[in-house]
Design a protein around this motif. Structure first.
Motif, short mmCIF file in Angstrom:
data_model
loop_
_atom_site.label_atom_id
_atom_site.label_comp_id
_atom_site.label_asym_id
_atom_site.label_seq_id
_atom_site.Cartn_x
_atom_site.Cartn_y
_atom_site.Cartn_z
N LEU A 12 0.82 -1.21 0.00
CA LEU A 12 0.00 0.00 0.00
C LEU A 12 0.86 1.26 0.00
N ASN A 13 1.92 1.27 0.81
CA ASN A 13 2.79 2.44 0.87
C ASN A 13 3.54 2.68 -0.43
N SER A 14 3.83 1.62 -1.17
CA SER A 14 4.55 1.79 -2.43
C SER A 14 3.61 2.18 -3.57
N GLY A 15 2.30 2.09 -3.33
CA GLY A 15 1.33 2.45 -4.37
C GLY A 15 1.17 1.38 -5.43
N VAL A 16 1.66 0.19 -5.16
CA VAL A 16 1.56 -0.92 -6.12
C VAL A 16 0.21 -1.61 -5.94
N SER A 17 -0.49 -1.81 -7.03
CA SER A 17 -1.77 -2.50 -6.95
C SER A 17 -1.56 -3.96 -6.60
N LEU A 18 -2.57 -4.58 -6.08
CA LEU A 18 -2.50 -6.00 -5.74
C LEU A 18 -2.18 -6.81 -6.99
N ARG A 19 -2.83 -6.50 -8.08
CA ARG A 19 -2.61 -7.25 -9.32
C ARG A 19 -1.18 -7.10 -9.82
N ARG A 20 -0.64 -5.87 -9.73
CA ARG A 20 0.73 -5.64 -10.20
C ARG A 20 1.74 -6.36 -9.30
N ALA A 21 1.50 -6.33 -7.98
CA ALA A 21 2.39 -7.04 -7.05
C ALA A 21 2.32 -8.55 -7.29
N ALA A 22 1.14 -9.04 -7.58
CA ALA A 22 0.98 -10.47 -7.84
C ALA A 22 1.75 -10.87 -9.09
N THR A 23 1.61 -10.09 -10.14
CA THR A 23 2.32 -10.38 -11.38
C THR A 23 3.83 -10.34 -11.18
N ALA A 24 4.31 -9.29 -10.49
CA ALA A 24 5.76 -9.12 -10.29
C ALA A 24 6.35 -10.23 -9.41
N SER A 25 5.54 -10.76 -8.50
CA SER A 25 6.05 -11.79 -7.59
C SER A 25 5.79 -13.21 -8.08
N GLY A 26 4.95 -13.34 -9.11
CA GLY A 26 4.61 -14.67 -9.60
C GLY A 26 3.59 -15.38 -8.73
N VAL A 27 2.88 -14.62 -7.92
CA VAL A 27 1.83 -15.16 -7.05
C VAL A 27 0.50 -14.73 -7.66
N GLY A 28 -0.46 -15.61 -7.70
CA GLY A 28 -1.76 -15.25 -8.24
C GLY A 28 -2.40 -14.13 -7.43
N ALA A 29 -3.18 -13.29 -8.10
CA ALA A 29 -3.81 -12.16 -7.42
C ALA A 29 -4.73 -12.62 -6.30
N SER A 30 -5.49 -13.69 -6.53
CA SER A 30 -6.39 -14.17 -5.47
C SER A 30 -5.57 -14.76 -4.31
N SER A 31 -4.47 -15.41 -4.62
CA SER A 31 -3.60 -15.94 -3.56
C SER A 31 -3.00 -14.80 -2.74
N LEU A 32 -2.53 -13.76 -3.42
CA LEU A 32 -1.96 -12.62 -2.70
C LEU A 32 -3.02 -11.94 -1.84
N SER A 33 -4.21 -11.81 -2.35
CA SER A 33 -5.31 -11.24 -1.57
C SER A 33 -5.58 -12.07 -0.32
N ASN A 34 -5.60 -13.39 -0.48
CA ASN A 34 -5.81 -14.29 0.66
C ASN A 34 -4.66 -14.21 1.67
N ILE A 35 -3.45 -14.05 1.18
CA ILE A 35 -2.29 -13.90 2.07
C ILE A 35 -2.42 -12.60 2.86
N GLU A 36 -2.70 -11.50 2.17
CA GLU A 36 -2.80 -10.21 2.84
C GLU A 36 -3.93 -10.16 3.86
N SER A 37 -5.00 -10.87 3.61
CA SER A 37 -6.14 -10.85 4.53
C SER A 37 -6.01 -11.89 5.64
N GLY A 38 -4.95 -12.70 5.60
CA GLY A 38 -4.75 -13.70 6.64
C GLY A 38 -5.51 -14.99 6.43
N ARG A 39 -6.12 -15.15 5.26
CA ARG A 39 -6.86 -16.39 4.99
C ARG A 39 -5.94 -17.50 4.48
N ARG A 40 -4.70 -17.15 4.18
CA ARG A 40 -3.74 -18.15 3.68
C ARG A 40 -2.37 -17.82 4.25
#
Length: 190
Positions: A12-40
């Motif tokens: 959030l502080n870097s201004g990177v969207s969830l989708r862009r961070a997911a793409t750059a890290s090779g993690v799926g956007a839904s997986s990254l969302s689940n990680i950030e929310s503590g569901r995974r």
């Protein structure tokens, strides 16, 4: 502070969207969302890939049983509108914890950049860090200011807004410079 919360703050502080961070890290956007929310729970490799994509490092630091600046910002973000007294208490707790901490603990309490709230609370948190830490150890995020210097701001402390309580001249220098009206006496523990 959890690693997933820290990664979310960094994104959030870097201004990177969830989708862009997911793409750059090779993690799926839904997986990254689940990680950030503590569901995974992410693996250590996934954490490293996300951190690399965000340009941050993951470090293991000793736990300090005090409120960090990042955690204070989260509490303030949660309660500033609905329960301003709770938000203000978190701010005062941070002030007390920084005052009671030794320099090493102060570093640990302020090393992680708090989530940017996009309001004057950002300046208040930076001001208390600047007030409490020795000048050579102030983290870079605390040196930034978003203050509208022509507008004096005073945090709301009660459910209903009250008339201004503090004269800006009573505020410690880091607060005056940011046009935040909080008296030095308010920042002292009872």
């Amino acid at each position: 502070m959890s690693i997933t919360t820290s990664l979310r703050r960094a994104r959030l502080n870097s201004g990177v969207s969830l989708r862009r961070a997911a793409t750059a890290s090779g993690v799926g956007a839904s997986s990254l969302s689940n990680i950030e929310s503590g569901r995974r729970e992410p693996t250590s490799g996934t954490v490293e890939r996300i951190a690399d994509a965000l340009g941050v490092r993951v470090a293991v630091i000793p736990r300090v049983d005090r409120l960090t600046a990042a955690d204070a910002a989260e509490t303030i973000a949660t309660f500033a509108d609905a329960e301003p007294a709770t938000a203000y208490r978190a701010f005062l707790q941070l002030a007390d914890d920084l005052a009671a901490a030794d320099p090493y603990e102060q570093f640990l309490l302020t090393v992680e950049e708090p989530r940017r709230l996009g309001n004057r609370w950002d300046d208040a948190i930076a001001a208390i860090v600047e007030l409490r830490l020795p000048s050579g150890s102030i983290p870079p995020w605390a040196a930034r200011s978003t203050a509208q210097l022509d507008t004096v701001w005073e945090p709301q402390r009660t459910p209903s807004p009250l008339p201004a309580l503090t004269d800006l001249s009573e505020a410690p220098e880091p607060f005056r410079r940011r046009s935040i009206a909080i008296s030095a006496g308010e920042l002292e523990s009872a």
